[in-house]
Design a protein around this motif. Structure first.
Motif, PDB file in Angstrom:
ATOM      1  N   ARG A  20     -10.516  50.063 165.836  1.00 44.01           N
ATOM      2  CA  ARG A  20     -10.989  50.537 164.554  1.00 44.01           C
ATOM      3  C   ARG A  20     -10.844  52.106 164.574  1.00 44.01           C
ATOM      4  NH1 ARG A  20     -16.114  52.168 165.559  1.00 44.01           N
ATOM      5  NH2 ARG A  20     -17.151  51.218 167.444  1.00 44.01           N
ATOM      6  N   TYR A  21     -11.576  52.866 163.610  1.00 47.37           N
ATOM      7  CA  TYR A  21     -11.846  54.160 163.726  1.00 47.37           C
ATOM      8  C   TYR A  21     -13.246  54.352 163.947  1.00 47.37           C
ATOM      9  CZ  TYR A  21      -7.334  55.266 161.218  1.00 47.37           C
ATOM     10  OH  TYR A  21      -6.219  55.384 160.861  1.00 47.37           O
ATOM     11  N   LEU A  62      -6.551  52.005 157.028  1.00 44.85           N
ATOM     12  CA  LEU A  62      -6.806  50.488 157.282  1.00 44.85           C
ATOM     13  C   LEU A  62      -5.465  49.954 157.712  1.00 44.85           C
ATOM     14  CD1 LEU A  62      -8.610  49.555 154.115  1.00 44.85           C
ATOM     15  CD2 LEU A  62      -9.510  49.498 156.482  1.00 44.85           C
ATOM     16  N   ILE A  90      -4.333  50.777 161.558  1.00 52.35           N
ATOM     17  CA  ILE A  90      -5.131  50.001 162.400  1.00 52.35           C
ATOM     18  C   ILE A  90      -4.257  48.576 162.448  1.00 52.35           C
ATOM     19  CG2 ILE A  90      -7.033  48.572 163.111  1.00 52.35           C
ATOM     20  CD1 ILE A  90      -7.239  51.704 163.946  1.00 52.35           C
ATOM     21  N   VAL A 124     -14.619  42.351 166.538  1.00 55.33           N
ATOM     22  CA  VAL A 124     -14.699  43.086 165.224  1.00 55.33           C
ATOM     23  C   VAL A 124     -16.238  43.323 164.644  1.00 55.33           C
ATOM     24  CG1 VAL A 124     -12.590  42.340 164.528  1.00 55.33           C
ATOM     25  CG2 VAL A 124     -14.144  41.079 163.888  1.00 55.33           C
ATOM     26  N   ALA A 183     -16.999  45.705 157.534  1.00 53.94           N
ATOM     27  CA  ALA A 183     -16.112  46.624 158.539  1.00 53.94           C
ATOM     28  C   ALA A 183     -15.358  47.754 157.971  1.00 53.94           C
ATOM     29  CB  ALA A 183     -15.284  45.383 159.496  1.00 53.94           C
ATOM     30  N   ASP A 184     -14.778  47.441 156.559  1.00 54.02           N
ATOM     31  CA  ASP A 184     -14.002  48.116 155.962  1.00 54.02           C
ATOM     32  C   ASP A 184     -14.564  49.363 155.664  1.00 54.02           C
ATOM     33  OD1 ASP A 184     -13.018  49.612 153.612  1.00 54.02           O
ATOM     34  OD2 ASP A 184     -12.063  47.859 152.762  1.00 54.02           O
ATOM     35  N   ARG A 224     -13.418  51.528 159.007  1.00 50.72           N
ATOM     36  CA  ARG A 224     -11.808  51.215 158.506  1.00 50.72           C
ATOM     37  C   ARG A 224     -11.260  50.181 159.114  1.00 50.72           C
ATOM     38  NH1 ARG A 224     -13.427  55.639 155.138  1.00 50.72           N
ATOM     39  NH2 ARG A 224     -13.813  57.448 156.270  1.00 50.72           N
ATOM     40  N   GLN A 225     -11.987  48.939 158.952  1.00 48.34           N
ATOM     41  CA  GLN A 225     -11.612  47.878 159.880  1.00 48.34           C
ATOM     42  C   GLN A 225     -11.230  46.744 158.937  1.00 48.34           C
ATOM     43  OE1 GLN A 225     -14.030  45.561 162.333  1.00 48.34           O
ATOM     44  NE2 GLN A 225     -12.605  46.277 164.135  1.00 48.34           N
ATOM     45  N   TRP A 284     -10.232  43.178 158.930  1.00 44.69           N
ATOM     46  CA  TRP A 284      -9.609  42.220 159.735  1.00 44.69           C
ATOM     47  C   TRP A 284      -9.063  40.941 159.361  1.00 44.69           C
ATOM     48  CZ3 TRP A 284     -12.968  38.132 160.127  1.00 44.69           C
ATOM     49  CH2 TRP A 284     -14.503  38.437 160.087  1.00 44.69           C
TER      50      TRP A 284
END
Length: 370
Positions: free
Chosen positions: A176-177, A238, A241, A263, A270-271, A275-276, A278
């Motif tokens: 992720r970031y 996004l 990754i 995650v 997470a978004d 920035r994830q 999944w």
């Protein structure tokens, strides 16, 4: 007349053959359906970190303890060192445990190869590089997923771990970031108020990422008045990754291994925080870290976050295994968390971390399998 008999006989044999083939096909289909409907055992995992001071006998004792207390799989952090994993993995397998190669992915603290390349690192909106100016904690040294050499370095590490004989999966962590928003329970520790995306914690404004974004979308994100509301900029990150994950998936599968990942609690969260996204990845299993204690939530939140992730994964082959943070939990709450994970669709549960498990917690884990 003889010709007619021959034709008739051939036709009869073909009909019998077709009927037999149809029956066989139906049996195969039925077997596949039965197999797909078979409920797999609820899996118990634990994250552990390899320690140079430990002997083989110490590891064997540790693995025996896990197995005897209901643990099925160990995620071992060797700092992506395949040689260390090659020594430890067989010891765990002999005790009946699955082994998963746990690696730090975008966050690569003290990576000797990466540290030779300052240009590989993420940069904040305020212009600070993770190479020498790290957010939150000193071990936050984040590589840019947009830098082709940094990305290849990560894939090389994935491949080295995937080649280890006794490994079931390569397990991506920190994929992720850096945290644009910390869990609310951690903010007082850092004396922070995060009501908006702060420049020091908003990444990646490295030259390679900015240039790549401009090539794709025709604009320099550094000129945006409020980058936080630029949806294309968010989606770009996004996707960056996701590209790293999807590449790792192909590598792991090439070597007959699965890809798993640690995650954030559920995709929408997470978004927003790191920035994830999944639920969009090519990944076999995810272990969302539903550390309710970090978010000032109670144990019932384990059920909510588990269900949210399971719903987001509908239609995909990715399995979800709930992750919980043990240190502040009572044995009773551990039992409750396990039941909440089971009842809300998880395929298993993982505990952080092995060394922190108390005897009372082990008893709760073992009893939950009866």
């Amino acid at each position: 007349m003889r010709a007619f008999n021959v034709i008739y006989l051939c036709s009869l044999l073909i009909a019998i053959s077709c009927t037999s083939k149809q029956k066989e096909d139906k049996e195969v289909v039925a077997e596949k359906i039965a197999t797909s409907n078979t409920t797999l055992p609820f899996k118990y995992w634990v994250w552990i970190t390899a320690e140079p001071s430990k002997t083989d006998l110490m590891y064997i004792d540790e693995f025996k303890k896990y197995k005897n207390n209901g643990i099925d799989a160990v995620l071992i952090n060797t700092e992506a060192n395949a040689k260390i994993l090659e020594k430890i993995a067989p010891l765990a397998v002999r005790e009946g445990l699955e082994v998963h190669a746990w690696m730090f992915t975008m966050n690569r603290p003290n990576d000797a190869i990466a540290l030779k390349h300052p240009e590989w690192y993420m940069v904040s909106r305020s212009g600070k590089s993770c190479f020498d100016n790290r957010p939150y904690v000193d071990y936050y040294q984040w590589l840019s997923p947009s830098h082709p050499q940094a990305r290849q370095h990560i894939w090389d590490l994935v491949e080295s771990l995937a080649k280890v004989k006794d490994v079931a999966s390569v397990h991506l962590d920190y994929i992720r970031y850096p945290d644009i928003y910390l869990p609310i329970g951690l903010l007082p520790k850092y004396k922070l108020i995060q009501n908006e995306e702060l420049p020091d914690f908003d990444f990646d404004y490295s030259q390679v990422a900015v240039d790549k974004f401009e090539q794709q979308y025709g604009k320099d994100i550094r000129q945006a008045e409020v980058p936080a509301i630029d949806i294309e900029w968010k989606q770009f990150r996004l996707n960056e990754i996701k590209s790293v994950v999807d590449g790792a998936y192909d590598i792991a599968h090439k070597h007959g291994k699965q890809l798993t990942a640690a995650v954030f609690p559920y995709p929408e969260m997470a978004d927003h925080m790191v920035r994830q996204r999944w639920d969009k990845w090519n990944v076999d299993e995810v272990l969302p870290m539903i550390y309710y204690n970090f978010y000032n939530e109670t144990v019932d939140w384990v059920g909510f976050a588990t269900r949210q992730g399971v719903e987001d994964l509908k239609g995909k082959n990715t399995k979800l295994h709930t992750g919980i943070y043990l240190p502040p939990m009572s044995a009773k709450d551990v039992s409750i968390a396990i039941e909440l994970a089971k009842n809300n669709g998880a395929s298993g549960i993982s505990f952080f971390d092995g060394n922190a498990i108390t005897e009372e917690q082990f008893e709760a884990i073992k009893n939950s399998k009866k």
